[in-house]
Structure formats: C-alpha cells, structure tokens
Design an enzyme around this catalytic site. Sequence first.
Site, PDB file in Angstrom:
ATOM      1  N   HIS A  37       2.240  73.684  38.290  1.00  0.00           N
ATOM      2  CA  HIS A  37       1.203  72.525  38.842  1.00  0.00           C
ATOM      3  C   HIS A  37      -0.505  72.434  38.360  1.00  0.00           C
ATOM      4  CE1 HIS A  37       3.468  73.704  42.101  1.00  0.00           C
ATOM      5  NE2 HIS A  37       3.460  72.219  42.717  1.00  0.00           N
ATOM      6  N   GLN A  61      10.914  62.575  52.139  1.00  0.00           N
ATOM      7  CA  GLN A  61      11.729  62.721  51.078  1.00  0.00           C
ATOM      8  C   GLN A  61      12.612  64.084  51.186  1.00  0.00           C
ATOM      9  OE1 GLN A  61       8.609  63.316  48.009  1.00  0.00           O
ATOM     10  NE2 GLN A  61       9.498  64.871  47.658  1.00  0.00           N
ATOM     11  N   GLN A 154      13.040  62.869  38.665  1.00  0.00           N
ATOM     12  CA  GLN A 154      12.536  61.931  39.816  1.00  0.00           C
ATOM     13  C   GLN A 154      11.215  61.676  38.895  1.00  0.00           C
ATOM     14  OE1 GLN A 154       9.688  64.372  42.903  1.00  0.00           O
ATOM     15  NE2 GLN A 154       8.540  64.935  41.392  1.00  0.00           N
TER      16      GLN A 154
HETATM   17  P1  AMP Z   1       6.043  70.139  43.843  1.00  0.00           P
HETATM   18  O1  AMP Z   1       4.711  70.145  44.622  1.00  0.00           O
HETATM   19  O2  AMP Z   1       6.736  70.705  43.663  1.00  0.00           O
HETATM   20  O3  AMP Z   1       6.302  68.281  44.300  1.00  0.00           O
HETATM   21  O4  AMP Z   1       5.504  68.875  42.452  1.00  0.00           O
HETATM   22  C1  AMP Z   1       4.115  68.335  42.473  1.00  0.00           C
HETATM   23  C2  AMP Z   1       4.151  67.969  40.869  1.00  0.00           C
HETATM   24  O5  AMP Z   1       4.507  69.810  39.865  1.00  0.00           O
HETATM   25  C3  AMP Z   1       5.625  67.770  40.014  1.00  0.00           C
HETATM   26  O6  AMP Z   1       5.550  67.018  39.419  1.00  0.00           O
HETATM   27  C4  AMP Z   1       6.780  69.030  39.642  1.00  0.00           C
HETATM   28  O7  AMP Z   1       7.462  68.454  39.008  1.00  0.00           O
HETATM   29  C5  AMP Z   1       5.272  69.715  38.569  1.00  0.00           C
HETATM   30  N1  AMP Z   1       6.202  71.002  39.021  1.00  0.00           N
HETATM   31  C6  AMP Z   1       6.606  71.282  39.264  1.00  0.00           C
HETATM   32  N2  AMP Z   1       7.252  72.404  39.221  1.00  0.00           N
HETATM   33  C7  AMP Z   1       6.546  73.244  37.744  1.00  0.00           C
HETATM   34  C8  AMP Z   1       7.015  74.212  36.651  1.00  0.00           C
HETATM   35  N3  AMP Z   1       7.231  74.505  36.940  1.00  0.00           N
HETATM   36  N4  AMP Z   1       6.640  72.983  35.209  1.00  0.00           N
HETATM   37  C9  AMP Z   1       5.871  72.003  35.204  1.00  0.00           C
HETATM   38  N5  AMP Z   1       5.481  70.801  36.027  1.00  0.00           N
HETATM   39  C10 AMP Z   1       6.209  71.316  37.272  1.00  0.00           C
END
Ligand code: AMP
Length: 278
Positions: A37, A61, A154
């Site tokens: 993040h 979701q 996504q």
């Molecule tokens: P989430 O909180 O899991 O919904 O993720 C929020 C954003 O962070 C989304 O755009 C995810 O694709 C991105 N994200 C989650 N994990 C990673 C990671 N390991 N590397 C890069 N971006 C990530």
Amino acid sequence: MLIIKAAATLTHFLQQTKSDGALIGFVPTMGALHEGHIALIEAAKQENTVTVCSIFVNPTQFNNHEDFNKYPIDIESDIEKLIGANTDVLFLPTVAEIYPAGFTASHYNLGYLETVLEGAFRPGHFQGVAQVVDRLLTIARPHRLYLGEKDLQQCAVIKKLLHLQKDGTTELKIVSTVRESSGLAMSSRNRRLDAEALKNATALYKALQHIKANRQRENTATLISEAKAMLTSAGFTVDYVSVVNSETLLPLQNENEPAVALAAAAINNVRLIDNLRL
Ligand code: AMP
C-alpha cells in the site's frame, strides 16, 4: 495528515484544493496497510500535489461472509504508517457515508471480465469493486487513481469502469507488486497466517515462477498441472492457475501475445492471489 470521515467534507476540501491548482492522487485501500500500500502512496506523492488514501472495508465486494468478518482491521497502526509516508489526507468513511440511505446500486457492464478467473470464483465481487470505486471517484474526483498490479484483474475492471464513465477524467496508474523477501506477495490477508502457513504460502509465487522459468521447454498445460501440484503439496486448496493475455485476460491465441500467469489458492482457509508476467 488530515483525517476526513464525511464524504461531503472530502468533496468540498478537494474541490477547493483543485481550484488552487493542486493535482490529486487517490489510493483506495481496505486498510491493514503494508509496504505494498505504501508503494502506492509513494507513487501518488511523486506525481501529485495532494495524496489521499481511503480506508474502507467495502461490504459489497465480499461474496464470503467469513472473509468479510475476519478481514483484518488495525486503524491505529494504519494511521501511523500513513503519517510516516507523509500522506496528506486519510478518508475514513462509514458504510453510511459511502452508501447513504436511498442509494441505489448501479449495474456495471463489465462483460467477460467478471466471469473469468476471480469473477468465476467470487460471484458479484467485481460489481462490488466497481461500485465502491465509482462512489470514491464521485466523492474525490482525483486526477489520478493508484492500484496495485497484485490485483491484476481488478486493474482491468477499473480500466473498464473508467471507460464506461462518460464524464471521467481520472487517469489510472498501476504499481508493481511488492513482495516479502520470501517472494510472497504482501497482502493484508497474510496477517491471518501463522509462521508455518506463511512459509508454505511462498509456494504461490514459486509455482508462478516455475511456469515462467520453464515456458520455453514445456507446454503450458503441463506447467499449469505442475504448478497446481506444487501448491497442493504445500497445503493449498487451488481455485485456479491460469496463463492468459495480460491485457485482456483472455486465453492466448499465439506465442507473441503478452502473457501472465495468475493463481488463486487458499491455505489455512485464507484465500490468496498472485500473478507474474511471463
Ligand atoms: P486492498 O487494501 O487489499 O484492497 O488493496 C488496496 C490497493 O493496494 C489495491 O490497489 C491493491 O492492488 C494494492 N496492493 C495490495 N497488495 C499489494 C502489493 N503487495 N503490492 C502492490 N500493491 C498492492
């Protein structure tokens, strides 16, 4: 860092900021923040004047109640991490702020994107994702939206959503996956794994690497079977391992297309996803 809870307050603040000439970068998250993040926040900070991060565990979701109920929440530590990354604004809405009384859900024409891979295993998931991102974009109207490549499908869904929006001016920016030194893609859901499961979970990335490393000498169907066997012997229950066109996520028609291997599998009842460009 400003913490804003009301949608109308964020809209008003950002309108004002934009009229002063600022560029707004927006990073939507569900919290339990990790370095993946923070990489999105850093990318947004480099390219914009004001970086807004939202934390909202979007109920619409989740196709699985247990996954929703067990979703990790750690707001105090999230706030510390966001301050550490010099985030300008945290948008921390309640469900009622995002879906106020009288809100009617739109149906998004996502086409085949919501019937393949994650869409096939998580019915309704991408409608919920499109719905929350649509609401967040309506509230914030950012210049740029930052998403992680870890959730490749996504990214494709939101690209489609941005095309569907007639009045949209938001540019999509995709940030590479951040991994642990073991190769495991960082994920909020990793917090639900104990040390043993975390070690075994590295098989997810290893299985994708196995496909990439052996693609020249072995046919794809065999490599997929081998990858699934690697996952199963590490204790995973496999939903899918697939090799498709990385732009369209459709089956490959020829050798020259850009390809990606994607996998989804559960370990200790925690479902993880990952992908690797080939
Ligand atoms: P989430 O909180 O899991 O919904 O993720 C929020 C954003 O962070 C989304 O755009 C995810 O694709 C991105 N994200 C989650 N994990 C990673 C990671 N390991 N590397 C890069 N971006 C990530």
